[in-house]
Design a protein around this motif. Structure first.
Motif, PDB file in Angstrom:
ATOM      1  N   UNK A  35       0.832  -1.207   0.000  1.00  0.00           N
ATOM      2  CA  UNK A  35       0.000   0.000   0.000  1.00  0.00           C
ATOM      3  C   UNK A  35       0.868   1.261   0.000  1.00  0.00           C
ATOM      4  N   UNK A  36       0.294   2.329  -0.495  1.00  0.00           N
ATOM      5  CA  UNK A  36       0.886   3.647  -0.289  1.00  0.00           C
ATOM      6  C   UNK A  36       0.517   4.093   1.111  1.00  0.00           C
ATOM      7  N   UNK A  37       1.378   4.911   1.698  1.00  0.00           N
ATOM      8  CA  UNK A  37       1.134   5.383   3.058  1.00  0.00           C
ATOM      9  C   UNK A  37       1.421   6.866   3.171  1.00  0.00           C
ATOM     10  N   UNK A  38       0.850   7.461   4.195  1.00  0.00           N
ATOM     11  CA  UNK A  38       1.141   8.851   4.538  1.00  0.00           C
ATOM     12  C   UNK A  38       1.360   8.909   6.043  1.00  0.00           C
ATOM     13  N   UNK A  39       2.514   9.376   6.446  1.00  0.00           N
ATOM     14  CA  UNK A  39       2.927   9.430   7.852  1.00  0.00           C
ATOM     15  C   UNK A  39       2.943  10.882   8.295  1.00  0.00           C
ATOM     16  N   UNK A  40       2.232  11.208   9.377  1.00  0.00           N
ATOM     17  CA  UNK A  40       2.214  12.591   9.864  1.00  0.00           C
ATOM     18  C   UNK A  40       3.134  12.806  11.064  1.00  0.00           C
ATOM     19  N   UNK A  41       3.951  11.815  11.367  1.00  0.00           N
ATOM     20  CA  UNK A  41       4.862  11.905  12.505  1.00  0.00           C
ATOM     21  C   UNK A  41       4.366  11.151  13.723  1.00  0.00           C
ATOM     22  N   UNK A  42       3.071  10.842  13.739  1.00  0.00           N
ATOM     23  CA  UNK A  42       2.486  10.082  14.838  1.00  0.00           C
ATOM     24  C   UNK A  42       1.577   8.965  14.362  1.00  0.00           C
ATOM     25  N   UNK A  43       0.939   9.156  13.209  1.00  0.00           N
ATOM     26  CA  UNK A  43      -0.002   8.166  12.680  1.00  0.00           C
ATOM     27  C   UNK A  43       0.268   7.936  11.201  1.00  0.00           C
ATOM     28  N   UNK A  44      -0.088   6.731  10.753  1.00  0.00           N
ATOM     29  CA  UNK A  44       0.039   6.390   9.345  1.00  0.00           C
ATOM     30  C   UNK A  44      -1.365   6.255   8.761  1.00  0.00           C
ATOM     31  N   UNK A  45      -1.546   6.859   7.591  1.00  0.00           N
ATOM     32  CA  UNK A  45      -2.816   6.802   6.882  1.00  0.00           C
ATOM     33  C   UNK A  45      -2.657   5.960   5.619  1.00  0.00           C
ATOM     34  N   UNK A 124     -14.656   7.661  -7.188  1.00  0.00           N
ATOM     35  CA  UNK A 124     -14.649   6.256  -6.781  1.00  0.00           C
ATOM     36  C   UNK A 124     -14.593   6.166  -5.259  1.00  0.00           C
ATOM     37  N   UNK A 125     -15.245   5.151  -4.717  1.00  0.00           N
ATOM     38  CA  UNK A 125     -15.302   5.003  -3.262  1.00  0.00           C
ATOM     39  C   UNK A 125     -13.986   4.480  -2.697  1.00  0.00           C
ATOM     40  N   UNK A 126     -13.600   5.072  -1.563  1.00  0.00           N
ATOM     41  CA  UNK A 126     -12.385   4.683  -0.871  1.00  0.00           C
ATOM     42  C   UNK A 126     -12.614   4.767   0.633  1.00  0.00           C
ATOM     43  N   UNK A 127     -11.737   4.124   1.360  1.00  0.00           N
ATOM     44  CA  UNK A 127     -11.698   4.241   2.815  1.00  0.00           C
ATOM     45  C   UNK A 127     -10.530   5.131   3.199  1.00  0.00           C
ATOM     46  N   UNK A 128     -10.592   5.686   4.383  1.00  0.00           N
ATOM     47  CA  UNK A 128      -9.451   6.341   5.003  1.00  0.00           C
ATOM     48  C   UNK A 128      -9.178   5.580   6.288  1.00  0.00           C
ATOM     49  N   UNK A 129      -8.009   4.947   6.359  1.00  0.00           N
ATOM     50  CA  UNK A 129      -7.603   4.163   7.524  1.00  0.00           C
ATOM     51  C   UNK A 129      -6.488   4.891   8.254  1.00  0.00           C
ATOM     52  N   UNK A 130      -6.462   4.744   9.575  1.00  0.00           N
ATOM     53  CA  UNK A 130      -5.455   5.424  10.393  1.00  0.00           C
ATOM     54  C   UNK A 130      -4.899   4.457  11.432  1.00  0.00           C
ATOM     55  N   UNK A 131      -3.585   4.330  11.431  1.00  0.00           N
ATOM     56  CA  UNK A 131      -2.903   3.549  12.456  1.00  0.00           C
ATOM     57  C   UNK A 131      -2.050   4.488  13.299  1.00  0.00           C
ATOM     58  N   UNK A 132      -2.398   4.605  14.573  1.00  0.00           N
ATOM     59  CA  UNK A 132      -1.521   5.272  15.542  1.00  0.00           C
ATOM     60  C   UNK A 132      -0.855   4.121  16.292  1.00  0.00           C
ATOM     61  N   UNK A 133       0.403   3.835  15.964  1.00  0.00           N
ATOM     62  CA  UNK A 133       1.021   2.602  16.452  1.00  0.00           C
ATOM     63  C   UNK A 133       1.191   2.545  17.963  1.00  0.00           C
ATOM     64  N   UNK A 134       0.971   1.325  18.494  1.00  0.00           N
ATOM     65  CA  UNK A 134       1.272   1.042  19.892  1.00  0.00           C
ATOM     66  C   UNK A 134       2.770   0.795  20.060  1.00  0.00           C
ATOM     67  N   UNK A 135       3.377   0.292  18.992  1.00  0.00           N
ATOM     68  CA  UNK A 135       4.790  -0.074  19.036  1.00  0.00           C
ATOM     69  C   UNK A 135       5.432   0.229  17.698  1.00  0.00           C
ATOM     70  N   UNK A 136       6.615   0.829  17.741  1.00  0.00           N
ATOM     71  CA  UNK A 136       7.411   1.071  16.535  1.00  0.00           C
ATOM     72  C   UNK A 136       8.777   0.443  16.771  1.00  0.00           C
ATOM     73  N   UNK A 137       9.169  -0.429  15.870  1.00  0.00           N
ATOM     74  CA  UNK A 137      10.488  -1.041  15.912  1.00  0.00           C
ATOM     75  C   UNK A 137      11.226  -0.591  14.657  1.00  0.00           C
TER      76      UNK A 137
END
Length: 151
Positions: A35-45, A124-137
């Motif tokens: 997937x393509x991603x977008x990182x805002x410094x705290x969450x990934x979309x 076209x229909x899309x979702x917007x998903x957001x992951x604010x990670x509990x853990x980053x390695x």
């Protein structure tokens, strides 16, 4: 195997790196999608298509992992994000926050051609998903000492 600093993680995730989203299918087997991603410094979309199969898996089990790896540069930087992903919106047409993030993504990954694609497919229909990670390695370069043979 040194860890990346926060600015190094931000720098890596600001590139056109392909992220690998790992989810769990209903039968318990893994499913991985590039997937393509977008990182805002705290969450990934992530902005998947409205009929992306992995969204159904996320609805059933929102625990995910996202792997991002630089396979070109010699230090081979890696970032692994783990946590619970949320569906911010969707499936909807591209507007608001989804359009803002989507515009940034297509410019970064595909330049002007990406902008033309986004405009052509904006309804076209899309979702917007957001992951604010509990853990980053994160890591790069040589083996971690736990993998080295006893000396």
């Amino acid at each position: 195997m040194p860890q990346l600093t926060k600015p190094e993680i931000d720098q890596l995730l600001a590139t056109a790196i392909i992220a690998r989203l790992a989810t769990v299918k209903p039968d318990g087997s893994p499913y991985i999608a590039p997937v393509w991603e977008s990182w805002d410094g705290e969450s990934m979309y992530i902005i998947p298509r409205g009929k992306s199969k992995f969204v159904e898996y996320i609805k059933a089990n929102p625990r995910v992992a996202i792997s991002c790896a630089d396979d070109i540069n010699p230090d081979h930087s890696r970032v692994l994000l783990e946590g619970t992903i949320e569906i911010v919106e969707g499936p909807v047409r591209m507007e608001g926050l989804g359009l803002e993030i989507g515009t940034e993504m297509v410019q970064r990954y595909s330049g002007e051609a990406g902008l033309a694609y986004l405009e052509k497919t904006r309804d076209n229909l899309r979702y917007l998903l957001k992951l604010t990670p509990d853990k980053i390695t994160s890591w790069r370069g040589e083996w971690h000492r736990r993998y080295a043979e006893d000396k």
